[in-house]
Design a protein around this motif. Sequence first.
Motif, PDB file in Angstrom:
ATOM      1  N   ARG A 162      22.103  28.557  64.897  1.00 17.67           N
ATOM      2  CA  ARG A 162      21.826  29.606  65.886  1.00 17.67           C
ATOM      3  C   ARG A 162      21.749  29.004  67.278  1.00 17.67           C
ATOM      4  NH1 ARG A 162      17.055  32.726  62.730  1.00 17.67           N
ATOM      5  NH2 ARG A 162      16.888  33.829  64.703  1.00 17.67           N
ATOM      6  N   PHE A 163      21.848  29.869  68.281  1.00 18.44           N
ATOM      7  CA  PHE A 163      21.738  29.453  69.677  1.00 18.44           C
ATOM      8  C   PHE A 163      22.777  28.387  70.015  1.00 18.44           C
ATOM      9  CE2 PHE A 163      19.070  27.637  73.315  1.00 18.44           C
ATOM     10  CZ  PHE A 163      19.370  28.694  74.154  1.00 18.44           C
TER      11      PHE A 163
ATOM     12  N   GLU B 213      13.226  41.484  75.607  1.00 16.18           N
ATOM     13  CA  GLU B 213      13.709  42.548  74.722  1.00 16.18           C
ATOM     14  C   GLU B 213      12.869  42.640  73.440  1.00 16.18           C
ATOM     15  OE1 GLU B 213      16.365  44.609  75.057  1.00 16.18           O
ATOM     16  OE2 GLU B 213      16.094  45.431  73.022  1.00 16.18           O
ATOM     17  N   LEU B 214      12.491  41.478  72.907  1.00 12.22           N
ATOM     18  CA  LEU B 214      11.785  41.449  71.625  1.00 12.22           C
ATOM     19  C   LEU B 214      10.277  41.641  71.755  1.00 12.22           C
ATOM     20  CD1 LEU B 214      13.743  38.493  69.989  1.00 12.22           C
ATOM     21  CD2 LEU B 214      13.860  40.891  69.334  1.00 12.22           C
TER      22      LEU B 214
ATOM     23  N   ASP C  10      19.791  37.330  65.834  1.00  9.46           N
ATOM     24  CA  ASP C  10      19.813  36.885  67.229  1.00  9.46           C
ATOM     25  C   ASP C  10      20.497  37.868  68.162  1.00  9.46           C
ATOM     26  OD1 ASP C  10      18.246  34.724  67.017  1.00  9.46           O
ATOM     27  OD2 ASP C  10      19.824  33.214  67.127  1.00  9.46           O
TER      28      ASP C  10
ATOM     29  N   ALA D 285      19.397  40.086  70.031  1.00 11.56           N
ATOM     30  CA  ALA D 285      18.748  40.227  71.345  1.00 11.56           C
ATOM     31  C   ALA D 285      19.196  39.144  72.321  1.00 11.56           C
ATOM     32  CB  ALA D 285      17.229  40.185  71.191  1.00 11.56           C
ATOM     33  N   PHE D 286      19.755  38.063  71.799  1.00  7.81           N
ATOM     34  CA  PHE D 286      20.127  36.944  72.669  1.00  7.81           C
ATOM     35  C   PHE D 286      21.616  36.908  72.993  1.00  7.81           C
ATOM     36  CE2 PHE D 286      16.417  35.823  70.172  1.00  7.81           C
ATOM     37  CZ  PHE D 286      15.524  35.456  71.158  1.00  7.81           C
TER      38      PHE D 286
ATOM     39  N   ALA E 178      19.906  34.193  78.571  1.00  6.20           N
ATOM     40  CA  ALA E 178      19.871  34.860  77.260  1.00  6.20           C
ATOM     41  C   ALA E 178      18.500  34.708  76.608  1.00  6.20           C
ATOM     42  CB  ALA E 178      20.956  34.284  76.350  1.00  6.20           C
ATOM     43  N   LEU E 179      17.907  33.524  76.725  1.00  8.65           N
ATOM     44  CA  LEU E 179      16.581  33.312  76.134  1.00  8.65           C
ATOM     45  C   LEU E 179      15.549  34.221  76.789  1.00  8.65           C
ATOM     46  CD1 LEU E 179      16.219  29.443  75.635  1.00  8.65           C
ATOM     47  CD2 LEU E 179      16.610  31.198  73.904  1.00  8.65           C
TER      48      LEU E 179
ATOM     49  N   GLY F 161      16.281  37.909  75.835  1.00  9.05           N
ATOM     50  CA  GLY F 161      15.915  38.139  74.438  1.00  9.05           C
ATOM     51  C   GLY F 161      14.404  38.190  74.275  1.00  9.05           C
ATOM     52  N   PHE F 162      13.720  37.284  74.943  1.00 15.21           N
ATOM     53  CA  PHE F 162      12.260  37.222  74.880  1.00 15.21           C
ATOM     54  C   PHE F 162      11.654  38.546  75.337  1.00 15.21           C
ATOM     55  CE2 PHE F 162       8.178  36.244  76.933  1.00 15.21           C
ATOM     56  CZ  PHE F 162       7.534  35.558  75.921  1.00 15.21           C
TER      57      PHE F 162
ATOM     58  N   ILE G  22      11.419  32.041  69.325  1.00 13.20           N
ATOM     59  CA  ILE G  22      11.065  33.259  70.053  1.00 13.20           C
ATOM     60  C   ILE G  22      10.895  34.433  69.088  1.00 13.20           C
ATOM     61  CG2 ILE G  22      11.961  34.983  71.688  1.00 13.20           C
ATOM     62  CD1 ILE G  22      13.132  32.621  73.282  1.00 13.20           C
ATOM     63  N   ARG G  23      11.783  34.518  68.111  1.00 15.16           N
ATOM     64  CA  ARG G  23      11.660  35.630  67.163  1.00 15.16           C
ATOM     65  C   ARG G  23      10.386  35.532  66.322  1.00 15.16           C
ATOM     66  NH1 ARG G  23      15.279  39.470  65.410  1.00 15.16           N
ATOM     67  NH2 ARG G  23      14.409  39.091  63.353  1.00 15.16           N
TER      68      ARG G  23
ATOM     69  N   MET H  24      25.987  27.210  72.133  1.00 21.18           N
ATOM     70  CA  MET H  24      26.549  27.533  73.445  1.00 21.18           C
ATOM     71  C   MET H  24      27.992  27.079  73.582  1.00 21.18           C
ATOM     72  SD  MET H  24      24.152  29.131  74.834  1.00 21.18           S
ATOM     73  CE  MET H  24      25.128  29.424  76.314  1.00 21.18           C
TER      74      MET H  24
ATOM     75  N   ALA I  10      15.686  27.512  69.473  1.00 29.86           N
ATOM     76  CA  ALA I  10      14.850  28.272  70.407  1.00 29.86           C
ATOM     77  C   ALA I  10      14.815  29.764  70.091  1.00 29.86           C
ATOM     78  CB  ALA I  10      15.343  28.059  71.835  1.00 29.86           C
ATOM     79  N   THR I  11      15.936  30.331  69.663  1.00 30.48           N
ATOM     80  CA  THR I  11      15.931  31.779  69.417  1.00 30.48           C
ATOM     81  C   THR I  11      15.039  32.104  68.225  1.00 30.48           C
ATOM     82  OG1 THR I  11      17.919  31.627  68.054  1.00 30.48           O
ATOM     83  CG2 THR I  11      18.239  32.122  70.387  1.00 30.48           C
ATOM     84  N   ALA I  12      15.038  31.231  67.239  1.00 32.46           N
ATOM     85  CA  ALA I  12      14.195  31.460  66.061  1.00 32.46           C
ATOM     86  C   ALA I  12      12.719  31.347  66.431  1.00 32.46           C
ATOM     87  CB  ALA I  12      14.550  30.471  64.957  1.00 32.46           C
TER      88      ALA I  12
ATOM     89  N   GLU J 284      23.706  30.520  81.311  1.00 26.68           N
ATOM     90  CA  GLU J 284      23.826  31.697  80.453  1.00 26.68           C
ATOM     91  C   GLU J 284      22.818  31.604  79.299  1.00 26.68           C
ATOM     92  OE1 GLU J 284      27.431  34.115  78.321  1.00 26.68           O
ATOM     93  OE2 GLU J 284      27.948  32.553  79.741  1.00 26.68           O
ATOM     94  N   ALA J 285      22.639  30.393  78.789  1.00 26.16           N
ATOM     95  CA  ALA J 285      21.701  30.191  77.683  1.00 26.16           C
ATOM     96  C   ALA J 285      20.281  30.524  78.120  1.00 26.16           C
ATOM     97  CB  ALA J 285      21.776  28.749  77.188  1.00 26.16           C
TER      98      ALA J 285
ATOM     99  N   VAL K  13      25.894  33.081  74.040  1.00 25.95           N
ATOM    100  CA  VAL K  13      25.060  32.542  72.965  1.00 25.95           C
ATOM    101  C   VAL K  13      25.616  33.040  71.635  1.00 25.95           C
ATOM    102  CG1 VAL K  13      22.774  32.677  71.924  1.00 25.95           C
ATOM    103  CG2 VAL K  13      23.005  32.422  74.401  1.00 25.95           C
TER     104      VAL K  13
ATOM    105  N   ASP L 106      27.418  27.474  81.082  1.00 28.13           N
ATOM    106  CA  ASP L 106      26.940  27.812  79.747  1.00 28.13           C
ATOM    107  C   ASP L 106      25.421  27.703  79.668  1.00 28.13           C
ATOM    108  OD1 ASP L 106      29.483  28.149  78.902  1.00 28.13           O
ATOM    109  OD2 ASP L 106      29.619  26.255  77.797  1.00 28.13           O
ATOM    110  N   GLY L 107      24.907  26.656  80.312  1.00 29.81           N
ATOM    111  CA  GLY L 107      23.473  26.406  80.268  1.00 29.81           C
ATOM    112  C   GLY L 107      22.693  27.510  80.968  1.00 29.81           C
TER     113      GLY L 107
END
Lengths: 712, 302
Positions: free
Chosen positions: B17-18, A655-656, B123, B125-126, A648-649, A652-653, A611-612, B20, A607-609, A644-645, B26, A641-642
């Motif tokens: 990446r990503f 922020e970018l 990553d 930013a995350f 974070a997404l 990050g979204f 978004i980037r 948890m 997912a982070t990739a 937080e994930a 992250v 954790d979920g």
Amino acid sequence: MKSSFDFYAPNGGVRPVRLCEDTRRFAYDSLNRRYGLDTLEVMCVDMDGEKNFESLSPLEKYDLCIRAIAERAPIRICEGERISGAATLGRAISHVVPADFGGEAVFGSISHLTTDFESVLRFGVNDIKRRALEALELHRGTEREAFARSCVSCLESFGIWHGRYLDALRGRPEYAKNYENLCRVPFEPPRNFYEAVQSLWFTFAFIRLCGNWPGIGRIDCLLGDYLKNDLSDGRLTLDEAREILAHFFIKGCEWINGTVVGSGDAQHYQNIVLAGVDENGEEITNEVTYLVLDILEELGISDFPTTVRVNRCTDERLLRRVAEVMRYGGGILAVYGEDTVLDALVKSGYPLREARKFANDGCWEVQIPGKTFFIYSPFDSLHILQEKTLQGYDGTVSFADFEELYQKYVSDLHATVEKIFLRRLSQFEEGASANGWKWKAQTPCTVVSLFEQGCIEKGLSYLEGGPIYNLHSPHIGGLADTVNSLYAIKRLVFDEKKLTLGELLEILKNNWGGAEPWRQYVLNRYTYYGNDSDEVDLLAARLLSDFADSCASFNGKCGYTFPAGVSTFGRQLEWSSKRAATPSGRRVGEVLAANCSPTPGSDRAGATAIIRSYCRADHTKLLSGAALDIRLLPSSVEGEDGLEALIALIRGFVELGGFFMQPDVADASLLREAQEHPENYTTLSVRVSGWNARFVTLDRRWQDMIIEQNEH
Amino acid sequence: MSKMSIETKLRVTEIQRFCMHDGPGVRTTVFLKGCPLRCAWCHNPEAQMAEPELLLNAARCIGCLVCVSVCPSGAQAFAPVRTVDRDTCRACGACSEACPTAALEICGREYTADELADVIERDRAFYGERGGVTLSGGEPLLQGEGTLALLRECRERGIPTAVETCGFADPSVIEAAVPHVDLFLWDVKDTDDVRHKRYTGVSCARIIENLRRADSLGAKTRLRCILVKGVNTDAAHYRALAELAVSLAGCEGVEFIPYHAYGGSKATLLGLPDNGNAAWIPEKEDVTAARAAVASHGIKVY
């Protein structure tokens, strides 16, 4: 708390119970079609009995239809409802004015706008009436008089309908509060939260009753101060306020009837936007914001697609609540990167204070509510590449290098945008010059025009240039597949020179038949859009930038501006069988990418990739918004954790520099189970695109598409 | 120092990446190749050998035979089943370069510390305040020089660092690493030394010794224990683990990782038999019991 009514959660979680049992029953009945089926009982009013109807002008006909609707639409008071007013004519669900002549709807209706509820609350409908009467005086004797008359007439009709509800509620103790509230609103401004919710709903219901599908806009901004005052004066508790507001959301389910309509039954564009800054740049998040999230969390109502404006300073408490609600699944909540949206609006010429008011049209295209005409024209960029630039794989095309191919493609793209512009020009009278353009008369649409600033004063309807901002947005679709195709050609033909363009096109013409090793090569050896890989992502960013420039080149050439947007909604489904094989390894009929998202299966880095990759484009140039779909498995968002994930997404979204993201939590096996046993999943909601749908009301092809997107 | 980090190469099996579940928040997890242990339940068998290896995913092979034409050692076999002759294969990479389907891949790509830090930084930013990079493997401390360079580089870039270690490393590397690591995820696979030797091939004495040494140097640690049913699912082990945790100044808690059998199928990519063992998968109650036993000592369980 225990309750006899369960509301399904796609992640398998148990939703909290905060609302009283009666409210939960009302929600349960509404979600299970009780009022939707009732709405189908009377489809429309019949104009056949009107004398000389055919000889009337369109506006006169329209006014008569609206009056007939106001006078004759069934009145519905739902059991235990705390706010009243209902859009009870079934034909409105099909996006027409529900008035028939000779067995056919006389007029179409309006969507893709958020009407001016702020003025309704602040000044009351009587103030709109005052403005309309003033305008009638102003325009008397001019060609605008007919529209001014129509405004006054439609407001009278609104009054007639309002009066019928007062009659129906009068003297019924269980609805005493509803009656009392409606004695004041929406014609006078509300004095408290309860009246404000009733005012908002009643006005919305009338606009909808007349066939239109407006968005609601920033509900927490509209209602927040009323609640704050009530709370501080001790007139209302938060729990009481939640019940009242819940009825607003539940009544919004009054069209749910389980009829399969292909793309789902919950897309009436009653969009809601939460949080974000006000005109002065102060965060508006208030108790109403949290009450809305409570209600969505508890009832899982997906009929108000809700988007949260998140900025770099958004409070952790809000983000946590958003993530908590999001992970139940159903795709009810989406996110705007507020800073990016504001930059985009300011770049397009909106003053910053005005820009900060933004809401949306019904999907994600931003607009200033109550001031904006919006329409969009979608097209498939992959079609242009295949049929124009590469000449349908039949002709002989040749390019000296990749840059020449790319430039040819951009000029073909520009030709398509120009065609959209030229089509729009036909809305102006002949001889209209760049600055002196004059709008042609359009289909009547007075009801929404009453709630769009500019229309009454100018004497021009919503469709005739009445609103302050008039937008026609070209929407590019097929983005990822086009970019991936271009990239594969660049690598295979121009960089590595493994095949000539002619050889490649011959292979594609045969749908990769007999060339499986080559197909495997392009599938596996190249990294495509959605993997945070610089070369291909920069190509996507370049293409989007060139597209945005092409749109912008038509600004100022007529009464519209042309903000660029990226979408497919569900069109990729119908495109997939029509598009030829692609250089990126896709065969005819195989899945295509949605919106600004990667092609399913080509994104392998998480997912982070994704978004980037998406954020490499300059989204401040894409005012109409590029939507990113993110599909998450329930297991990946479990526990602390979920949460937080998810947070974070989102962070990050934002922020970018992301613009709009719609995450959904569902797994393919659950959806497949729902496909086989729809009876057990009547309220399972999924994010389709800019809207949600109850999964079981999607037809098989749409269901399969969503399953496919979740599988990869 | 930073000059050196540019030149030191690290051998990597995978970058995920990503993530948890590899430390707080992250994270980007870098799996480094090479491990001194040979755990019977190994989840990442491709990370055991320090040298590059050829992986064959036979299900992806379309039989185009291009690998046969480029292999200098004649190691590609198609009959009676699709295999690679591991005795002759030198993992030179000629076949994986040519293979169109990625059925053949070289595991163990080399990166400089700088290159890896660039990937990790993507990553940023995350990561938020808690996330960052986790070095795992294999045994990341086995690549001492490179690993240290990478840790330093991440720290210089302001990225929080975690190291998942089996603890079986040269004490000097541990000492050198401690100042650059925000959190050690320290595997204590078993506290019974006889079993430890039997199932991992080495004694746990050195692992515990290193752990105490790191602790005395101020390391923050989280003890991690894989739960293998019938092997280490007993009260004595839980007690010993809890007591160990209590005795450490910088231990934030204990995390149990239930054994799963997925690693087994990975072994087949190396031409080894699937070593997955369903009997080892703990029941939910086993996990609950383990967590409760450790928690009863006042230890935080993750």
